[in-house]
Scaffold this active site. Structure first.
Site, PDB file in Angstrom:
ATOM      1  N   ARG A  26       0.821  -1.220   0.000  1.00  0.00           N
ATOM      2  CA  ARG A  26       0.000   0.000   0.000  1.00  0.00           C
ATOM      3  C   ARG A  26       0.857   1.274   0.000  1.00  0.00           C
ATOM      4  O   ARG A  26       0.617   2.177  -0.811  1.00  0.00           O
ATOM      5  CB  ARG A  26      -0.985  -0.036   1.167  1.00  0.00           C
ATOM      6  CG  ARG A  26      -2.105  -1.067   0.961  1.00  0.00           C
ATOM      7  CD  ARG A  26      -3.099  -1.049   2.101  1.00  0.00           C
ATOM      8  NE  ARG A  26      -2.472  -1.381   3.370  1.00  0.00           N
ATOM      9  CZ  ARG A  26      -3.022  -1.164   4.556  1.00  0.00           C
ATOM     10  NH1 ARG A  26      -4.208  -0.574   4.647  1.00  0.00           N
ATOM     11  NH2 ARG A  26      -2.393  -1.527   5.657  1.00  0.00           N
ATOM     12  N   ASN A  40      -6.572  -3.048   0.992  1.00  0.00           N
ATOM     13  CA  ASN A  40      -6.600  -4.504   1.067  1.00  0.00           C
ATOM     14  C   ASN A  40      -8.050  -4.959   0.993  1.00  0.00           C
ATOM     15  O   ASN A  40      -8.948  -4.287   1.516  1.00  0.00           O
ATOM     16  CB  ASN A  40      -5.997  -4.996   2.388  1.00  0.00           C
ATOM     17  CG  ASN A  40      -4.508  -4.768   2.465  1.00  0.00           C
ATOM     18  OD1 ASN A  40      -3.844  -4.583   1.453  1.00  0.00           O
ATOM     19  ND2 ASN A  40      -3.959  -4.779   3.675  1.00  0.00           N
TER      20      ASN A  40
END
Length: 749
Positions: free
Chosen positions: A29, A47
């Protein structure tokens, strides 16, 4: 709206990327966040249940997609990318969104060796992580071994008891920091502590003491590898007479002091997992480190505490260092690897002179993985730390199966949708504590992946504890023939679904008769699998008698006498083995009580080793065959050394040559390997369809010389050999094959 703004809006595109693979817990990320900033894109990353979803909007989305796939974080891996074009929304800001619901369907990354940036922190006096034995970031450190359950966040790990200090909390929350959401993050102000200082540990090692050190996946037993007396004491205390030890060195520059690594072996040594790698030995260290072996298992320091030991020994970080350690699993008497502090103090007190603990619990034990280069690519001998629980893609969704493996080198495999999760190496289930570890591993897999199996799969052998475990589950049980599972495992990792031809060459497995009932001792099999989970026995190695059953695998002399029986020369056995008086008694028993037969290639190796002078009881499984492999410089075939008859290959002429000429061990070992390569290659070529793929599995495929020679010969004859790459070819991969064949059978119901 200005003309420039209108043009920018018209040029903007919006893409949605759905990413599958090792993309959670690896710094993906913040990586996407940084890329979006570089390409001036808006959107988000989060996610989700299947992996990671990214939406990006702006004029440079194509550059973002290319860079994302080209510049992955060190531990990330993409198994699939789906890209969808969306209508632009005018977003200019890129954000990291909270995790979506259903994340328990994802996975945990494997443990990884300390990265270079964390090593910089470890040895930087200005860093708050200076000389801290638990430094880590999203690019490195423990994952699987400290995680209780999904979702993978700090509260579900053994780090939950260590509240983050303000500095660590700030790093954890900062998307631009490489410790963003690094769940094990800690520093000296808030994290775990080591029970002894590195200088004290090194001082003990330098005077010949044995140290038990708690690491990432369990305790190691360490001693100075240059000290023959210390190595001998470790062998005596651990009751490990001859099985080779691995060594740990400070860094890649140190490897060449003790071994001769090839370029590809160096690359494997420095891979993120830092496995043990078999490398040609320089024979510098005492013989007792790896008796009778031409190669030695080497691994680089992989945890911060290891680096601190070598630092305390006086070495510079990247300079060659002759301080070298034997590093072996702390598992006395064949029991599983010890991970608990109290258990270590109780069970290792008689082995170690110093026991070093820390207060971060190990949730799941994991031995060091062991690998070698075979036929130009890495291959496993033991798959554990650094690779588990990375799944194997089965190509399509299917029923969920818990496959229970075999009895030796046991593993379990749990399938979930299109993925197969093979657990870490468990070991020999004859040991009661190892069987408890086996049960723990099954429970951990089921809890971690949140799966209720549709069925259990197991071996045909009714006395395997893995079979009994399946039978006690209360779930439907599918029994899978041992060697069919070996071939299926190779096919599965290569993405070959359905029909497949292959050979399973190993020590032992219960066969199956024409009626589908268990029977016979197999181990040198050519099999043809079908798409329904069944198989046909296309051929086999010529049988030899198996005097004493399982004892023959431990006592090569028995197979040596069996060779005389196969040749009709039983009356010569006692004279040939004149120094072994028990040979005469074995020959007498043969003459009055026929033994069962086996087609095992492993037992053929044992017969040859006895005829070449290695007839003593084996200290560990495969010892005699490993000694023969270590002697080979150039394999060469004996003219007329084998016979092909219909579906059978018979190496009786080679055994007769050994009896008649009594070659020295090196010459015999080279003739054995060369003749096996030529004979097995001719046999498989005669049974296969022109140009087809041939899977090569079973424990004998751990023999690098045999595997490379056989694969090369098949390739020369137009076939495509498939070798084990993602799992070991031995029984460590058996559960994967069981799972694949069981799923195929379930799909027919």
């Amino acid at each position: 709206m200005t003309v420039a703004a209108r043009e920018a809006k018209e040029e903007a595109t919006r893409l949605r990327l759905r990413l599958r693979g090792a993309v959670q817990g690896v710094g993906f990320r913040p990586f996407a966040y940084g890329l979006a900033a570089r390409f001036a894109l808006g959107g988000f990353v989060r996610n989700d249940a299947q992996g990671v979803t990214v939406e990006v909007e702006g004029a440079q989305t194509e550059g973002f997609v290319a860079a994302l796939q080209r510049e992955l974080p060190p531990l990330a891996r993409l198994d699939g990318v789906e890209i969808e074009t969306l209508a632009p929304r005018g977003e200019r800001r890129f954000v990291i969104e909270t995790t979506a619901q259903g994340v328990a369907r994802t996975r945990i990354p494997a443990d990884s060796a300390t990265c270079e940036k964390c090593l910089d922190d470890l040895f930087d006096p200005s860093s708050r992580f200076h000389l801290y034995p638990f430094v880590n970031c999203t690019h490195c450190g423990p994952r699987y071994t400290l995680t209780q359950r999904l979702p993978y966040d700090r509260a579900q790990t053994s780090m939950a008891r260590f509240p983050m200090c303000a500095d660590c909390a700030r790093d954890y929350a900062d998307p631009t920091n490489r410790r963003f959401h690094a769940e094990p993050i800690a520093c000296p102000n808030c994290g775990p502590r080591l029970s002894h200082e590195p200088a004290e540990i090194v001082a003990a090692l330098r005077v010949g003491k044995i140290v038990a050190l708690k690491g990432i996946g369990g305790f190691h037993l360490l001693c100075d590898a240059r000290n023959a007396e210390a190595v001998a004491r470790l062998r005596a205390r651990k009751n490990r007479e001859a099985k080779p030890f691995a060594i740990m060195v400070a860094n890649e520059a140190s490897v060449s002091l003790f071994a001769r690594p090839r370029a590809e072996e160096r690359a494997l040594l420095r891979a993120p997992a830092h496995p043990i790698v078999l490398v040609e030995s320089r024979k510098i260290l005492p013989v007792s480190v790896a008796p009778d072996m031409s190669r030695i298992g080497v691994m680089l320091a992989y945890a911060p505490v290891h680096h601190l030991l070598f630092h305390a020994a006086g070495g510079r970080r990247d300079a060659p260092q002759d301080f070298v350690l034997v590093a072996t699993s702390a598992n006395p008497g064949g029991a599983p690897l010890i991970i608990d502090n109290d258990e270590a103090r109780e069970k290792l007190a008689a082995i170690a002179d110093l026991i070093v603990t820390h207060d971060r619990d190990i949730v799941t034990r994991a031995d060091d993985s062991v690998m070698q280069m075979v036929d130009g690519a890495p291959a496993f001998l033991r798959r554990a730390r650094g690779f588990v629980p990375e799944p194997i893609d089965l190509g399509e969704d299917g029923p969920s199966v818990l496959a229970c493996g075999g009895h030796l080198k046991a593993t379990l495999t749990l399938t979930r949708e299109r993925e197969a999760f093979v657990c870490q190496h468990v070991g020999d289930l004859s040991d009661a504590e190892t069987f408890r570890f086996y049960r723990e591993s099954a429970a951990h897999l089921l809890r971690l992946l949140d799966v209720k199996p549709d069925a259990y799969a197991c071996d045909l052998h009714p006395d395997y504890l893995s079979t009994r475990f399946a039978e006690e589950s209360g779930a439907p049980v599918l029994r899978v023939q041992h060697h069919a599972a070996h071939v299926a495992a190779i096919g599965a990792e290569h993405g070959v679904a359905g029909a497949l031809f292959g050979a399973a060459l190993d020590g032992h497995g219960l066969g199956q008769n024409e009626c589908g009932k268990p029977g016979g001792n197999w181990g040198g099999e050519a099999l043809r699998l079908d798409a329904r989970g069944g198989f046909f026995r296309a051929g086999h190695v010529a049988p030899l008698a198996l005097p004493g059953g399982d004892r023959a695998a431990r006592e090569p002399l028995r197979m040596g006498v069996a060779a005389f029986a196969a040749l009709g020369r039983l009356d010569e056995a006692a004279g040939f083995f004149a120094s072994r008086p028990e040979a005469a008694e074995l020959a007498r028993i043969f003459s009055v009580r026929p033994a069962p037969f086996t087609t095992s290639l492993g037992r053929l190796f044992d017969a040859a080793s006895a005829l070449l002078g290695f007839s003593r009881r084996q200290d560990f499984e495969g010892q005699a065959a490993m000694r023969l492999e270590a002697l080979v410089e150039t394999p060469r075939a004996l003219a007329g050394g084998f016979v092909l008859r219909e579906t059978e290959v018979d190496f009786a002429p080679l055994l007769a040559h050994f009896i008649d000429t009594r070659p020295d061990p090196r010459e015999g070992a080279e003739l054995l390997h060369g003749t096996l390569i030529e004979g097995l290659g001719a046999w498989l070529a005669a049974l296969a369809q022109p140009g087809e793929k041939i899977a090569l599995g079973g424990g004998c495929m751990m023999n690098r010389i045999l595997t490379e020679g056989l694969a090369g010969m098949l390739r020369e004859n137009g076939f495509t050999p498939l070798l084990a790459r993602k799992i070991p070819p031995n029984d460590g991969g058996l559960s994967l094959g069981q799972a694949v064949l069981a799923r195929a059978k379930l799909k027919q119901e």
